[in-house]
Design a protein around this motif. Sequence first.
Motif, PDB file in Angstrom:
ATOM      1  N   ASP A 208       0.836  -1.213   0.000  1.00 35.72           N
ATOM      2  CA  ASP A 208       0.000   0.000   0.000  1.00 35.72           C
ATOM      3  C   ASP A 208       0.868   1.259   0.000  1.00 35.72           C
ATOM      4  OD1 ASP A 208       0.618  -1.122   2.560  1.00 35.72           O
ATOM      5  OD2 ASP A 208      -0.700   0.333   3.518  1.00 35.72           O
ATOM      6  N   TRP A 209       2.041   1.202   0.617  1.00 39.04           N
ATOM      7  CA  TRP A 209       2.957   2.339   0.563  1.00 39.04           C
ATOM      8  C   TRP A 209       3.566   2.487  -0.832  1.00 39.04           C
ATOM      9  CZ3 TRP A 209       6.356   2.731   5.632  1.00 39.04           C
ATOM     10  CH2 TRP A 209       5.511   2.959   6.717  1.00 39.04           C
ATOM     11  N   ASP A 211       2.157   1.612  -3.640  1.00 43.65           N
ATOM     12  CA  ASP A 211       1.096   2.138  -4.503  1.00 43.65           C
ATOM     13  C   ASP A 211       0.873   3.625  -4.256  1.00 43.65           C
ATOM     14  OD1 ASP A 211       0.820  -0.431  -5.461  1.00 43.65           O
ATOM     15  OD2 ASP A 211      -0.936  -0.901  -4.237  1.00 43.65           O
ATOM     16  N   LYS A 212       0.863   4.020  -3.008  1.00 41.56           N
ATOM     17  CA  LYS A 212       0.624   5.412  -2.670  1.00 41.56           C
ATOM     18  C   LYS A 212       1.701   6.329  -3.250  1.00 41.56           C
ATOM     19  CE  LYS A 212       0.103   8.556   1.288  1.00 41.56           C
ATOM     20  NZ  LYS A 212       0.035   8.657   2.767  1.00 41.56           N
ATOM     21  N   LEU A 213       2.941   5.857  -3.254  1.00 45.41           N
ATOM     22  CA  LEU A 213       4.054   6.673  -3.729  1.00 45.41           C
ATOM     23  C   LEU A 213       4.391   6.428  -5.188  1.00 45.41           C
ATOM     24  CD1 LEU A 213       6.420   6.373  -0.625  1.00 45.41           C
ATOM     25  CD2 LEU A 213       4.724   8.138  -1.123  1.00 45.41           C
ATOM     26  N   PRO A 236       4.919   8.075   3.936  1.00 46.09           N
ATOM     27  CA  PRO A 236       4.019   7.044   3.414  1.00 46.09           C
ATOM     28  C   PRO A 236       2.859   6.704   4.342  1.00 46.09           C
ATOM     29  CG  PRO A 236       6.055   6.064   4.215  1.00 46.09           C
ATOM     30  CD  PRO A 236       6.261   7.545   4.228  1.00 46.09           C
ATOM     31  N   ASN A 237       3.004   6.941   5.655  1.00 46.44           N
ATOM     32  CA  ASN A 237       1.889   6.632   6.558  1.00 46.44           C
ATOM     33  C   ASN A 237       0.903   7.794   6.689  1.00 46.44           C
ATOM     34  OD1 ASN A 237       3.239   8.433   8.221  1.00 46.44           O
ATOM     35  ND2 ASN A 237       3.821   6.915   9.773  1.00 46.44           N
ATOM     36  N   GLY A 238       1.220   8.918   6.053  1.00 44.21           N
ATOM     37  CA  GLY A 238       0.264  10.017   5.935  1.00 44.21           C
ATOM     38  C   GLY A 238      -0.072  10.751   7.200  1.00 44.21           C
ATOM     39  N   SER A 352      -6.597  -2.390   5.713  1.00 41.57           N
ATOM     40  CA  SER A 352      -6.071  -1.740   4.510  1.00 41.57           C
ATOM     41  C   SER A 352      -4.563  -1.899   4.388  1.00 41.57           C
ATOM     42  CB  SER A 352      -6.425  -0.247   4.514  1.00 41.57           C
ATOM     43  OG  SER A 352      -5.719   0.446   5.534  1.00 41.57           O
TER      44      SER A 352
END
Length: 576
Positions: A208-209, A211-213, A236-238, A352
């Motif tokens: 998920d990290w 994908d986010k980045l 990455p953890n927002g 998630s």
Amino acid sequence: MRRKLQIKFVIALTLSIAITMSGCSNNGNDGNPDRAGNHNAPSESMSPAASETNHSADRSPFGKYETPIAIQVGKSAGPTDKYPEGDSIENNIWTRFYKDELGIDVKIAWTALMGEQYDQKTKLAIASGNMPDLMTVNAQQLAQLVENDQIADLTDAVEQYASEFTNVLLNADGGMAMKAVTYNGKIMAIPSTGSMIDSSNVLWIRQDWLDKLGLQPPKTIADLKDIAEAFTTRDPNGNDKSDTFGLGITKDLWSITGTAGLEGFFNSYHAYPTIWVKDDSGNLAYGAVQPANKQALADLQEMYKAGWIDPEFGVKDGGRVSEDIGANKIGMLFGKMSTPFYFLATIMADPSIDWRPYPLPSIDATPASTQQDFPVQNYYVVRKGYEHPEAAVKMLNLAEEVTRTSDSEIHKRLKPKFDAALEKTEGFAAFPIIYGDLPTKNITAYLNIKKAMETKDESVLTTKEEKTSYEGLLDYINTKNPANVTYWLVFGPSGSQSVLNEYYSNKRYVGTEFYGAATPAMTTKQSTLNKLIVQEFTKIIVGNSSIDEFDRLVKDWNKIGGEQITKEVNDWKASR
């Protein structure tokens, strides 16, 4: 139903991967117990059965003693062990099985938390000579006990009492495990067998990290560095805080607890730091002192200086790193196929979160090969003077007959009782006192489950454990129930066993070349040498020593015992 699937998966899988965790904290090449004298006299406090002589041992593998015998056991305990109401470490499903089926009355001499506490307790028992009748030791402790004539010769016990399945279990690796417990032609311990394949290293990443980045999984070390930098600097953890690190590492450097070790990182540089390998001349050499380690250390030093590695890693054990994982501070680490156990609580809290396993990246155009450790790390020993050494073999026979698939009357009668107790048991509390596992069990299960998924034909599943894992995997696919995510992460189409199968199919593995009994110099020097390596590697990583200090380390390692151990290991090789 879902909780039942999860618990059955945990016990089935953990029986094959917890061997390095239960019992001793040090691996098969570790440990430096204090030297003890020759303490052979039976201990009155430890063995009330040792002085009795009227017991008749039925020579069949599952034969029951006419008059019950007692056996004092030194036992490890897990930090989360929980027994069903009314049960305890002294009175549980296994102690009752041993007594009711075999006439063996298990008495717990002492317990200690698995890892360092158990190791210290074992060292004290060996040094004092006040040993229980049965306990688990590491390779160096086994060699010391043999040298000091403190443990029983189990040759007759194994040859006369081992069941058919136990014989298969002890020799399934081609005889390596039994060679490790054989001294001068005598079987001096029962090896806690496991899987060399399952010791392979895997890179775990927060998908998920990625994908986010907008990042892709790494294929090279350069890719890994880019991900480590992004995971450190791009939030990455927002949470709008600078509190994440690119690569998780423990103070031990190696995967003592099964996760956040650096073996996989070094393997990416074609270095194999904790096993014995062949050098260019064909001789055996210890991996940690080979030249290929220098570039890996230099790159770790660079990553540490850039802040991509936690500056406090030098004081964090596996437990504290697991806390950082749970706190969303780490998104990449090297681990084993079983590492999802460390993610389970985090994913249960936040479904998630998406951890994925990947093959090791490589420093160059040659694909990286994972190192594979000698799978036997712990050994069951019986105190010399105990009247019934065959009791240990009978206990192993019963454990294997109950927990493995079998059409026997014993299995059919006791397995339901074991399953019922398992429902109310947590941690390692459901483990039999003596157990082992076949070397290809999990990869065979993966291939059978994969075929069942592709063909929709459940008849290809050959064991009850495979069927349970298959059901759990289907449940996760259909419901995304986080309680069954471990099935997905291990046996799923892109799970850790798929990575291990890739290694296995493409011969991308380097197994340890030494699997004999601990040599004399190992018994007295190995622990000191291992500490030296971790200490000096850490100094280089954090920048307190230059990379050139590696050459001095190699000289020091040889001077204080490494050269002698290397000679003994090569003498062993020449004698085979």
